[in-house]
Design a protein around this motif. Structure first.
Motif, mmCIF file in Angstrom:
data_model
loop_
_atom_site.group_PDB
_atom_site.id
_atom_site.type_symbol
_atom_site.label_atom_id
_atom_site.label_comp_id
_atom_site.label_asym_id
_atom_site.label_seq_id
_atom_site.Cartn_x
_atom_site.Cartn_y
_atom_site.Cartn_z
ATOM 1 N N SER A 16 0.945 -1.368 0.158
ATOM 2 C CA SER A 16 -0.164 -0.042 -0.009
ATOM 3 C C SER A 16 0.807 1.182 0.018
ATOM 4 O O SER A 16 0.526 2.026 -0.816
ATOM 5 C CB SER A 16 -1.022 0.120 1.101
ATOM 6 O OG SER A 16 -0.394 0.830 2.331
ATOM 7 N N VAL A 17 2.171 1.267 0.701
ATOM 8 C CA VAL A 17 2.905 2.406 0.707
ATOM 9 C C VAL A 17 3.399 2.568 -0.425
ATOM 10 O O VAL A 17 3.625 3.770 -1.013
ATOM 11 C CB VAL A 17 3.797 2.337 1.820
ATOM 12 C CG1 VAL A 17 5.024 1.462 1.427
ATOM 13 C CG2 VAL A 17 4.399 3.727 2.408
ATOM 14 N N MET A 18 3.868 1.902 -1.209
ATOM 15 C CA MET A 18 4.484 1.763 -2.580
ATOM 16 C C MET A 18 3.406 2.179 -3.397
ATOM 17 O O MET A 18 3.558 3.043 -4.510
ATOM 18 C CB MET A 18 4.997 0.319 -2.816
ATOM 19 C CG MET A 18 6.241 0.503 -1.944
ATOM 20 S SD MET A 18 7.731 -0.739 -2.867
ATOM 21 C CE MET A 18 6.606 -1.694 -3.324
ATOM 22 N N ALA A 19 2.049 1.856 -3.401
ATOM 23 C CA ALA A 19 1.195 2.125 -4.445
ATOM 24 C C ALA A 19 0.744 3.645 -4.291
ATOM 25 O O ALA A 19 0.879 4.457 -5.327
ATOM 26 C CB ALA A 19 -0.208 1.552 -4.160
ATOM 27 N N GLU A 20 0.972 3.922 -3.163
ATOM 28 C CA GLU A 20 0.661 5.497 -2.812
ATOM 29 C C GLU A 20 1.700 6.114 -3.400
ATOM 30 O O GLU A 20 1.734 7.468 -3.854
ATOM 31 C CB GLU A 20 0.559 5.858 -1.268
ATOM 32 C CG GLU A 20 -0.236 6.986 -0.983
ATOM 33 C CD GLU A 20 -0.662 7.036 0.791
ATOM 34 O OE1 GLU A 20 -0.276 7.928 1.219
ATOM 35 O OE2 GLU A 20 -0.943 6.043 1.064
ATOM 36 N N SER A 21 3.026 5.779 -3.262
ATOM 37 C CA SER A 21 4.159 6.453 -3.528
ATOM 38 C C SER A 21 4.083 6.603 -5.102
ATOM 39 O O SER A 21 4.085 8.007 -5.581
ATOM 40 C CB SER A 21 5.223 5.750 -3.244
ATOM 41 O OG SER A 21 5.412 5.490 -1.967
ATOM 42 N N ARG A 22 3.797 5.475 -5.863
ATOM 43 C CA ARG A 22 3.629 5.881 -7.208
ATOM 44 C C ARG A 22 2.391 6.472 -7.470
ATOM 45 O O ARG A 22 2.634 7.557 -8.469
ATOM 46 C CB ARG A 22 3.320 4.359 -7.755
ATOM 47 C CG ARG A 22 4.394 3.467 -7.637
ATOM 48 C CD ARG A 22 5.432 3.945 -8.773
ATOM 49 N NE ARG A 22 4.955 3.751 -10.164
ATOM 50 C CZ ARG A 22 5.763 3.990 -11.155
ATOM 51 N NH1 ARG A 22 6.797 4.714 -10.958
ATOM 52 N NH2 ARG A 22 5.592 3.928 -12.318
#
Lengths: 131, 131, 131, 131
Positions: free
Chosen positions: B98-104
């Motif tokens: 989830s944190v990486m999806a948000e970063s992207r």
DNA sequence: GTGGTCTAGACCACC
DNA sequence: GTGGTCTAGACCACG
């Protein structure tokens, strides 16, 4: 329009709206001096109650991201871009830090964490290719 | 004792307690057949409402991590270790994703994300050395 | 021209325009029989919506400060000076009273209020000297 | 209870509630660590919609005057007293300054302003004696 | 048309 | 019991 919300993911709708406006400002999709969509317009697009949008906008005002032009609408403030970028950075850094702290606390080594991290990059990358 | 809670971080108290019990089981700090502290005892230690501890224990029972021994207390079930480890894995994977999806979504490239990630490892590593 | 407005200070634009016209009349900067600037002219100067100026003028007519001269414009009425001066007095008295009532309510003594009052006179006096 | 509101005076109800809570904190009528009245309770007392009280409380949280104790209520934060006192000071200073600037702008001399000021003190003092 | 405020009433999670 | 969120619909002032 650039905003979309998901009423299922646990995060408050007004919060999702706030973030997306901030991201739009951070990436200069909306620039200082521009008006954001009107409360009613955005509410219509998202099929959300106008009060919910109004709340998001109100809180953005209190963070000095938006300012009201009476009878006209809400415009992005001059200093908003900088503030939104910092916000984005610190938000993500915070979340990365917390997830890693938790990983360590649960007994994983740095290498195991790195492995999971890269695996997730792989997964998201693959999904993106399919889309 | 191995548990501590933070009433400020937004996560429900009973949830924090559950996680920490699970982590303790996953790392075999408490082993199958061992008793967990009594509701009152743990509530006292954490200065938390006994109902809150009771709720955490109740949900751990429904997940078959704990089982009641009449007149004695709650003990860790035989299959708990495996289940807790899986839990931990999937929980962390979920959060990383989830944190990486948000970063992207906020417009960062994979390399920028990797950079923040490694920077945080560095920070946590450094802090650990000082401690 | 003698009028200027500030769209940030919370007071309605049309209200600011009204007050300043009244002050100009009270101090005889515009005298009975004189024409006030046309709606379009004043709107242009202030870079404000003509509707806003029109509203200010409309309300000044309803207070019998201005009267229309068909095909010519709006002129200051004979009794306007007296009325504007009274207005100014009562307006200021009202505001002074309200600020002091609020000061008292918040627990300050008369002497503390006097002190703040004189301090502000000092500040404004000083700024005037610099200008 | 120490709070009362007036739906006629033009100031938003939630704003009036905020100010009075702040004043109560500034004067230590409610102290850090104390709980403020519950949303429903205060709403009942003031015969105001609970949402209105909730909004006041929410904004006080964003100013770090109140903090939530989950499932328990809202308590006054440690640093609140200092902040509320500063608030009160700056609010009053601001209003005094604005009223005086306006007085000057309308052509009154300092002595005339002082006279009105003392006259109002006299009036309020007299009223207080009668009460 | 714009935003701002308020009411009424609902549902949720937490303690 | 507590606060938090959301919907629905009303009224107001402003441009």
């Amino acid at each position: 329009m650039f905003v979309h919300v998901d009423s299922q993911n646990g995060i408050a709708l007004y919060e999702q709206i706030m973030r997306q406006i901030k991201f739009a400002v951070a990436s200069e999709a909306i620039q200082p001096g521009n008006l954001v969509p009107s409360v009613r317009e955005l509410a219509g697009e998202l099929t959300v109650n106008p009060n919910t949008v109004a709340r998001a906008y109100r809180e953005l005002q209190s963070e000095d991201i938006l300012q009201p032009i009476r009878g006209t609408g809400l415009e992005v403030t001059p200093g908003a871009v900088k503030r939104c970028r910092e916000d984005r950075q610190s938000l993500l850094r915070e979340r990365i830090r917390s997830v890693m702290a938790e990983s360590r606390q649960s007994g994983l080594s740095w290498d195991e964490i790195r492995e999971m991290f890269e695996a997730e990059i792989g997964r998201l990358e693959a999904r993106k290719d399919r889309t």
